[in-house]
Design an enzyme around this catalytic site. Structure first.
Site, short mmCIF file in Angstrom:
data_model
loop_
_atom_site.label_atom_id
_atom_site.label_comp_id
_atom_site.label_asym_id
_atom_site.label_seq_id
_atom_site.Cartn_x
_atom_site.Cartn_y
_atom_site.Cartn_z
N ILE A 1 -8.15 -16.59 7.27
CA ILE A 1 -6.98 -15.81 7.68
C ILE A 1 -6.70 -14.65 6.75
CG2 ILE A 1 -5.77 -17.51 9.08
CD1 ILE A 1 -4.21 -18.36 6.63
N VAL B 1 -8.85 -16.83 2.09
CA VAL B 1 -7.81 -17.77 2.50
C VAL B 1 -8.17 -18.32 3.88
CG1 VAL B 1 -5.34 -18.10 2.86
CG2 VAL B 1 -6.13 -16.45 1.17
N ASP C 1 3.19 -5.15 -8.48
CA ASP C 1 2.21 -4.69 -7.49
C ASP C 1 2.67 -5.12 -6.10
OD1 ASP C 1 -0.10 -3.57 -6.44
OD2 ASP C 1 -1.23 -5.44 -6.64
N1 LIG Z 1 -0.32 -19.14 2.48
C1 LIG Z 1 -0.80 -18.21 3.26
N2 LIG Z 1 -0.58 -18.27 4.58
C2 LIG Z 1 -1.09 -17.31 5.40
N3 LIG Z 1 -1.83 -16.28 4.98
C3 LIG Z 1 -2.07 -16.19 3.67
C4 LIG Z 1 -1.58 -17.13 2.75
N4 LIG Z 1 -1.99 -16.77 1.53
C5 LIG Z 1 -2.70 -15.66 1.67
N5 LIG Z 1 -2.76 -15.30 2.97
C6 LIG Z 1 -3.46 -14.17 3.51
O1 LIG Z 1 -4.58 -13.89 2.72
C7 LIG Z 1 -4.49 -12.58 2.18
C8 LIG Z 1 -5.07 -12.58 0.80
O2 LIG Z 1 -4.27 -13.40 -0.02
P1 LIG Z 1 -4.47 -13.44 -1.56
O3 LIG Z 1 -3.33 -14.14 -2.17
O4 LIG Z 1 -5.81 -13.95 -1.86
O5 LIG Z 1 -4.44 -11.90 -1.86
P2 LIG Z 1 -4.51 -11.16 -3.22
O6 LIG Z 1 -3.41 -11.64 -4.09
O7 LIG Z 1 -4.57 -9.73 -2.89
O8 LIG Z 1 -5.92 -11.64 -3.78
P3 LIG Z 1 -6.35 -11.78 -5.26
O9 LIG Z 1 -5.37 -12.70 -5.89
O10 LIG Z 1 -7.73 -12.38 -5.16
O11 LIG Z 1 -6.35 -10.40 -5.83
C9 LIG Z 1 -3.02 -12.23 2.25
O12 LIG Z 1 -2.80 -10.86 2.33
C10 LIG Z 1 -2.59 -12.94 3.51
O13 LIG Z 1 -2.91 -12.14 4.63
#
Ligand SMILES: Nc1ncnc2c1ncn2[C@@H]1O[C@H](COP(=O)(O)OP(=O)(O)OP(=O)(O)O)[C@@H](O)[C@H]1O
Length: 938
Positions: A619, A627, A735
């Site tokens: 997703i 994710v 950020d």
């Molecule tokens: N708990 C969740 N439920 C639904 N979608 C999620 C969830 N967590 C993350 N996502 C989806 O996954 C995407 C990437 O999440 P992630 O937290 O990995 O991003 P990030 O912080 O940019 O990554 P990183 O920490 O690797 O730099 C999010 O933008 C969202 O679309």
């Protein structure tokens, strides 16, 4: 050698492992097969030895052969272990095992007699050399007596084949007639199995052999022999011209090939046998004939699961859409299943239903009409499975028959096909004009028909879940724990947070923690079952709103929440709604065991702390994370964030741990922070088991033209609450952008704190290049400070920076773009953000409080910028409608007058006209005036 292998493969095809594994000669063939494998591929050999040992464990020689193999690979310890284990399991004769063990202990490299040694093909990487030089084995294989008949004689005499065996012990091999005779003289229980290659295969076989005539390992007599020979349908026995062979047949105990369920005693047996039989084919995908014979054995197992496993593997060999041979072979195999396993008997079996569906799809490649018939058969027989109906509907969509697809899906509902949720999603997507009825694969399949495969995988049709590229593929069984992996228990929770503490932070006593699932202190050995199918084509993106059709209405598409779905207004202002631990699926997926029903959904799973989660789809993805949406055994929906730490440096790993720790800690303080239920962390990866959001705010915004004022306000409140919470705990995100928030049950939740991947000692932050991508939300002070430094860009960060970023998000929710979005040149954008003379445009809007909030957030000087605490108190968040003033409702007296005036009109037509005019006035917000209505109506 290839020939030998092929023939052995056919032996196994015709003689099921489960049935014959107690037969000594069969065991020898298993061993021989493994030994031959060793010449080509050591790992295959290993697998095949394991199969031999696990199934024919009574025979000491099987274990000794494997131990010998391990020794040849330098794995003395393993060799010893195998032999000791053999003693434990009671393999006979025990003396041989003991002798072999003594041999090892005496430092002997070979456990067999010298003659055995000579006959063995040495499993090593120089196998080709071995072949070229011509091992004893090959010499033997070429010494045909010229009868044209090849016989595989298993001439090990019991108890004399291994270490300490008599000098005349020999390994199995192709024997001359005279050798055969010698074998005949051996104990009766040793069968001599003459067989030839079936006529069906001859051409293929001879052709391939002739063309590869240089292969020194091929008996010269073979092609002559195989030509024109006939296959005995029962045992593959030759109806050879050679009477000598027929005589030998008398000695052969022909195994009956009647289907036996018991031959696959357990799944392990199936897997290992499939491996055994299958691996020999993977080297030469074009040799489809072998497949047939392997498959015969599988079909005879009467197990739809084994058949399905085999068929899906077979399909991986190529693309049936373009490879007609493969398509025909597949169809042939499927027909065999239906012939052997009658639909009436298996209609309740989900795997069987998959087979029916896939067959229909394959049929559709050449003839859509035929496909339709088969889909109908599948639906009428396996009506309990939603995926069957969806697959048919998907097929109809691919044929342009949307109406038919709709009716199929509705009918499936009335038939109570399960899981009903999947039908709902399919119906919804169909209505929305989606080509794919179920979101699953991120990859665009090459054809519509193929599209149904990933669709099915979401609902249980095809087993693979298409997954993004670069996901490390590990299966728990295949993944020994690397020595370097440390348990997380070694991870010390940081005692201090290296973050600037906002001056606005008040030392408040945190609210009573709400119960959250306890995170275990100890961490289990990683037992991963990561996606096995890696698709490099996959487009990794956050889900779009089309895929989450109900997101706009605040309902998780996969989930029916019932009473948990409340209005956006109520959601935003509800004081700390007790979040459900996760999103439940209301209905059981199907009327099977939970295990079975879930495996219908997906066979890809992730194991976190020993609990298995079935992957539904990916997703989202971040810098180093992916994710996935997953289900547990109770059908609860979760998100699992997987972070690959293989490439990460120590600081990055530490920052992730820091992030998780804070996420874990802050759970209790706000509902606007995503729930973290569990996690598993090693030096190589992190798994975070989280509450699953519907979609992220970025995607949500991208797919909307306008934002409902109330939604905007509620989301704003959620964002403020989340950010306020982290500020109160000394964390500045720095950020913030829409992608950091996900929508969960009508409210926004913060999914990360911006800690991971960024090192921010004290009040400074090393700005990473990757952040350039988020300039649109970057506060001016961050840019000013980075530009003022040489070398490492450093920036002072403060909670006010987060206010700016939030202001940009709200601005985007108001005007449809961020304040500096229209400046496409990045340098100009940076200049504009810090340049006070560059006036940010604030077009007039009816919500004056909102305008005020925006203007006060987007103040360049952080000291003059509004704080989060002030924003929470701002009139904008007070729930009083502004944009659309409440219409003036007529009082009782007014109504009385209106009705009296209407009645006074007397003429029915006038009354009707007046009433219509009144209605129009009403909807235009004008004051109701019956006299006016009456006038205009007359
Ligand atoms: N708990 C969740 N439920 C639904 N979608 C999620 C969830 N967590 C993350 N996502 C989806 O996954 C995407 C990437 O999440 P992630 O937290 O990995 O991003 P990030 O912080 O940019 O990554 P990183 O920490 O690797 O730099 C999010 O933008 C969202 O679309």
């Amino acid at each position: 050698m290839k020939m030998t292998q092929t023939i052995l493969t056919r032996v196994f095809s015709n003689m099921p492992l489960g049935k014959h594994c107690h037969n000594e000669s069969y065991a020898r063939m298993l061993v021989r097969f493994a030994e031959l494998k060793a010449i080509q591929d050591v790992s295959e050999a290993e697998a095949n030895f394991n199969v031999a040992r696990s199934h024919s464990q009574n025979f000491a020689f099987v274990h000794i052969a494997h131990a010998q193999f391990e020794m040849s690979q330098g794995n003395t310890k393993r060799g010893i272990y195998i032999l000791q284990n053999a003693v434990q399991v009671g393999a006979q004769p025990k003396e041989q095992l003991e002798a072999a063990l003594r041999s090892i202990q005496n430092g002997k490299a070979l456990l067999r007699s010298s003659e055995d040694k000579e006959n063995l093909p040495v499993p090593n990487s120089n196998a080709q050399d071995c072949v070229k030089k011509g091992s004893e084995f090959q010499k033997v294989s070429r010494t045909s007596d010229g009868t044209g008949d090849l016989q595989l004689s298993s001439i090990f005499s019991s108890g004399r084949d291994s270490l300490g065996g008599a000098p005349d012990d020999q390994l199995p091999g192709w024997r001359t007639g005279s050798q055969r005779k010698r074998a005949v003289g051996m104990p009766v229980r040793v069968p001599i199995v003459p067989f030839s290659i079936p006529e069906k295969d001859d051409d293929d076989y001879n052709n391939s052999r002739v063309s590869k005539g240089s292969d020194a390992s091929i008996p010269t007599s073979l092609s002559r022999q195989t030509s024109g020979s006939n296959m005995n349908p029962i045992f593959g026995l030759s109806s050879s011209k050679n009477s000598a062979v027929d005589r030998d047949l008398v000695c052969v105990q022909q195994p009956a090939l009647s289907p036996e369920k018991s031959i696959w005693e357990d799944q392990a047996a199936i897997d290992s046998t499939t491996t055994l039989l299958h691996t020999c084919d993977t080297k030469n995908a074009s040799r489809m004939e072998d497949v047939t014979y392997n498959f015969d054995q599988i079909v005879n197992s009467n197990s739809p699961e084994s058949c399905w496993a085999y068929l899906t593997n077979l399909e991986k060999r190529g693309n049936p859409h373009t490879d007609i041979n493969l398509l025909n072979k597949l169809k042939d195999c499927y027909s065999k299943v239906f012939f052997k396993l009658p639909v009436r008997q298996y209609s309740k079996n989900a795997t069987y239903a998959r087979i029916l569906v896939r067959y229909a799809e394959l049929k559709g490649i050449e003839d859509p009409d035929e496909a339709q018939d088969h889909f109908i058969v599948a639906r009428s027989n396996c009506k309990a499975f939603a995926f069957v109906h969806i697959a048919h509907a998907q097929f109809e969509v691919s044929q342009g028959n949307v109406n038919k697809a709709t009716s199929i899906l509705h009918k499936a509902h009335t038939l109570n096909a399960k899981p009903a949720e999947l039908l709902d999603i399919a119906i919804h997507n169909l209505k929305a004009g989606e080509k794919r009825l179920l979101p699953n694969s991120e990859e665009e399949p090459p054809t519509d028909l193929q599209a149904s495969a990933p669709v099915m995988s979401a609902c249980g049709g095809i087993q693979e879940v298409q997954l993004p590229a670069r996901v490390p593929v590990r299966r728990s069984v295949e993944q020994p724990k690397p020595a370097s992996r440390e348990p997380l228990s070694e991870w010390k929770i940081p005692t201090s947070i290296n973050r600037h503490v906002s001056p606005e932070v008040k030392q408040t006593t945190p609210p009573e923690p709400r119960p959250i699932p306890r995170l275990a202190e100890s961490f289990l050995t990683p037992s991963l079952q990561l996606p096995s199918k890696v698709n490099s084509q996959t487009v990794c993106e956050t889900p779009n709103s089309n895929r989450y059709p109900a997101a706009n209405s605040f309902i998780t598409p996969v989930v029916k929440r019932g009473p948990e779905v409340y209005s956006s207004a109520a959601a935003a202002h509800r004081a700390g709604p007790a979040q459900q631990p996760c999103t439940p699926l209301n209905q059981p997926l199907c009327a099977q065991t939970p295990q079975a029903s879930l495996s219908v959904l997906s066979n890809e799973s992730i194991t976190i702390k020993g609990k298995q989660f079935f992957i539904l789809k990916m997703i989202g993805r971040g810098g180093s994370s992916k994710v996935y949406q997953v289900l547990d055994h109770k059908k609860q929906l979760y998100a699992v964030k997987y972070v690959n730490l293989e490439e990460a440096d120590a600081q990055t790993i530490e920052s992730y741990k820091n992030e998780i720790e804070h996420l874990n800690h802050l759970q209790q303080y706000s509902d606007q922070i995503i729930k973290l239920y569990d996690y598993e962390i090693t030096n190589s990866y992190i798994y975070m088991l989280m509450e699953c959001g519907n979609l992220d705010l970025n995607t949500w915004l991208r797919n909307r033209k306008t934002v409902n004022p109330l939604e905007r306000k509620f989301y704003w409140k959620n964002m403020l609450e989340a950010v306020h919470t982290i500020h109160k705990h000394g964390i500045v995100h720095s950020d913030l952008k829409p992608a950091n928030f996900v929508i969960v049950n009508a409210s926004l939740k913060l999914i990360d704190f911006g800690i991971a991947n960024r090192i921010q000692p004290d009040v400074t932050s090393i700005m990473k290049d990757s952040q350039v991508g988020t300039l649109n939300y970057m506060p001016p002070e961050a840019i000013k400070d980075t530009s003022s430094q040489t070398g490492k860009a450093r920036s002072k960060i403060s909670p006010k920076g987060d206010v700016w970023s939030l202001g940009c998000i709200l601005y985007c929710m108001t005007y449809g773009k961020t304040p500096f979005q229209s400046i496409t040149n990045q340098i100009s954008k940076l200049h504009a953000i810090i340049d006070p003379s560059h006036k940010i445009e604030f077009p007039d809007i009816s919500e004056k409080d909102l305008l005020d909030v925006l203007k006060r957030c987007l103040v360049r000087n952080p000291r003059e910028r509004i704080s989060i605490a002030e924003l929470l108190e701002h009139p904008y968040l007070q729930l009083k409608p502004q944009a659309s003033p409440e219409p003036e409702y007529p009082s009782n007296n007014d109504l009385k007058k209106i009705l009296t005036d209407l009645a006074a009109l007397q003429s029915p037509n006038s009354i009707i006209r007046a009433a219509n005019n009144l209605a129009r006035m009403c909807s235009s917000g004008k004051k109701l005036d019956v006299a006016e209505c009456a006038k205009s109506s007359s």
